[in-house]
Design a protein around this motif. Sequence first.
Motif, PDB file in Angstrom:
ATOM      1  N   GLY A 213      32.815  94.231  20.876  1.00 12.35           N
ATOM      2  CA  GLY A 213      31.621  93.481  21.212  1.00 12.35           C
ATOM      3  C   GLY A 213      30.446  94.419  21.311  1.00 12.35           C
ATOM      4  O   GLY A 213      30.588  95.578  21.696  1.00 12.35           O
ATOM      5  N   ALA A 214      29.264  93.945  20.931  1.00  4.27           N
ATOM      6  CA  ALA A 214      28.116  94.850  20.819  1.00  4.27           C
ATOM      7  C   ALA A 214      27.769  95.507  22.135  1.00  4.27           C
ATOM      8  O   ALA A 214      27.275  96.620  22.149  1.00  4.27           O
ATOM      9  CB  ALA A 214      26.916  94.080  20.283  1.00  4.27           C
ATOM     10  N   SER A 215      27.994  94.811  23.247  1.00  5.77           N
ATOM     11  CA  SER A 215      27.630  95.407  24.529  1.00  5.77           C
ATOM     12  C   SER A 215      28.788  96.164  25.167  1.00  5.77           C
ATOM     13  O   SER A 215      28.690  96.589  26.313  1.00  5.77           O
ATOM     14  CB  SER A 215      27.116  94.325  25.487  1.00  5.77           C
ATOM     15  OG  SER A 215      28.049  93.269  25.610  1.00  5.77           O
ATOM     16  N   SER A 216      29.880  96.352  24.443  1.00  7.75           N
ATOM     17  CA  SER A 216      30.979  97.177  24.937  1.00  7.75           C
ATOM     18  C   SER A 216      31.593  97.942  23.780  1.00  7.75           C
ATOM     19  O   SER A 216      31.478  97.558  22.615  1.00  7.75           O
ATOM     20  CB  SER A 216      32.050  96.322  25.629  1.00  7.75           C
ATOM     21  OG  SER A 216      32.690  95.466  24.703  1.00  7.75           O
TER      22      SER A 216
ATOM     23  N   GLY B 120      23.751  95.058  27.833  1.00 10.10           N
ATOM     24  CA  GLY B 120      22.957  94.649  26.680  1.00 10.10           C
ATOM     25  C   GLY B 120      21.634  95.380  26.621  1.00 10.10           C
ATOM     26  O   GLY B 120      21.568  96.587  26.831  1.00 10.10           O
ATOM     27  N   LEU B 121      20.572  94.644  26.340  1.00  4.18           N
ATOM     28  CA  LEU B 121      19.253  95.236  26.156  1.00  4.18           C
ATOM     29  C   LEU B 121      18.739  95.951  27.397  1.00  4.18           C
ATOM     30  O   LEU B 121      19.067  95.573  28.525  1.00  4.18           O
ATOM     31  CB  LEU B 121      18.247  94.151  25.756  1.00  4.18           C
ATOM     32  CG  LEU B 121      18.348  93.606  24.330  1.00  4.18           C
ATOM     33  CD1 LEU B 121      17.486  92.359  24.199  1.00  4.18           C
ATOM     34  CD2 LEU B 121      17.914  94.648  23.324  1.00  4.18           C
TER      35      LEU B 121
ATOM     36  N   GLY C 289      26.003  88.855  26.315  1.00  5.44           N
ATOM     37  CA  GLY C 289      27.177  89.515  26.885  1.00  5.44           C
ATOM     38  C   GLY C 289      27.444  89.141  28.321  1.00  5.44           C
ATOM     39  O   GLY C 289      27.546  89.992  29.183  1.00  5.44           O
ATOM     40  N   ALA C 290      27.570  87.820  28.602  1.00  7.22           N
ATOM     41  CA  ALA C 290      27.683  87.367  29.991  1.00  7.22           C
ATOM     42  C   ALA C 290      28.882  87.992  30.695  1.00  7.22           C
ATOM     43  O   ALA C 290      28.785  88.437  31.837  1.00  7.22           O
ATOM     44  CB  ALA C 290      27.774  85.847  30.032  1.00  7.22           C
ATOM     45  N   GLY C 291      30.048  88.048  30.010  1.00  9.26           N
ATOM     46  CA  GLY C 291      31.228  88.636  30.637  1.00  9.26           C
ATOM     47  C   GLY C 291      31.047  90.111  30.915  1.00  9.26           C
ATOM     48  O   GLY C 291      31.437  90.613  31.971  1.00  9.26           O
TER      49      GLY C 291
ATOM     50  N   VAL D 136      29.832  94.726  34.719  1.00  2.02           N
ATOM     51  CA  VAL D 136      28.969  95.830  35.154  1.00  2.02           C
ATOM     52  C   VAL D 136      28.424  95.565  36.558  1.00  2.02           C
ATOM     53  O   VAL D 136      28.401  96.468  37.411  1.00  2.02           O
ATOM     54  CB  VAL D 136      27.831  96.040  34.142  1.00  2.02           C
ATOM     55  CG1 VAL D 136      26.818  97.040  34.683  1.00  2.02           C
ATOM     56  CG2 VAL D 136      28.387  96.519  32.809  1.00  2.02           C
ATOM     57  N   GLU D 137      27.979  94.355  36.814  1.00  2.14           N
ATOM     58  CA  GLU D 137      27.437  94.027  38.140  1.00  2.14           C
ATOM     59  C   GLU D 137      28.499  94.213  39.223  1.00  2.14           C
ATOM     60  O   GLU D 137      28.196  94.689  40.330  1.00  2.14           O
ATOM     61  CB  GLU D 137      26.893  92.604  38.142  1.00  2.14           C
ATOM     62  CG  GLU D 137      25.608  92.440  37.329  1.00  2.14           C
ATOM     63  CD  GLU D 137      25.137  91.004  37.236  1.00  2.14           C
ATOM     64  OE1 GLU D 137      25.898  90.090  37.673  1.00  2.14           O
ATOM     65  OE2 GLU D 137      24.019  90.772  36.721  1.00  2.14           O
TER      66      GLU D 137
END
Length: 268
Positions: A22-25, A42-43, A160-162, A167-168
């Motif tokens: 996935g782009a954010s991972s 993400g961004l 990238g909600a998941g 991260v949070e």
Amino acid sequence: MNPLRATLAILALVILLPAPAGASSSDVFRTDGGSLRLVTTGLAGPDGVVRGALEIALEPGWKTYWREPGSSGVPPQIDVSRSLNVLSAELHFPAPEWHEDSYGAWAGYGGSVSLPVTFAISTPDRYSLIEASLFLGICEAICIPVQASLSVEPGSDPDGAGDRQFVEAAFARLPAPADAHFGIVEASVSGEVATVTAALPGGSGDAELFVAGSEGYVFGIPRKNGSAPGEIVFTLPILEEPKSGGVAAIAYTLVSGGASVSGDFRLP
């Protein structure tokens, strides 16, 4: 070749190729005893920061190190110098525990852990590529060094909600900022020993202290040296000290009653 067969062959090849991360991972990097993965939100925000987390998934019985594990340990390190539009990266650390083996006592994690990361982006509205070179140690009966390269394109998947939730959650597990009610309130040096006094919440008289040497200081294992309700004293052997004078800010994490705080104290 028949055009239809050629098309089907190409489609079959695409299906057989490994699916990209996935782009954010990042993709998962596997090693003896566990695996590594880099996840981001993400961004970059308007402040030019991308938040992320390094997931260190360990098999049962394996451990890894804190930022200052002791004389024989390998602290986690990250290098993003090969990245595009990325200025720097900083690892953050949840509260560790003390471990002891044939090498002595050291600070670390007795299971899987996620280390939050903040990436500073040069130009937030331009394309970024995070190329993270990682170096850390993981241990079972013996400790082994692990080197890995993980890639993330944070800007190509701003949702990238998941990943964002992952991260949070990692950042939520970090120690709270220390203050006068829970944290080190006094520090002094006598010879080759530093003495620090910590205030504890709720009348507690027990705690664990983890200290990261900095600015030329290297410390031994903190030892408890007396306590009273709401207060505890530690002594720190000074193994090395700065060659030049001045005041040094020493980073620490203090754990008591299931809660933890981080801050720094000053030494002359």
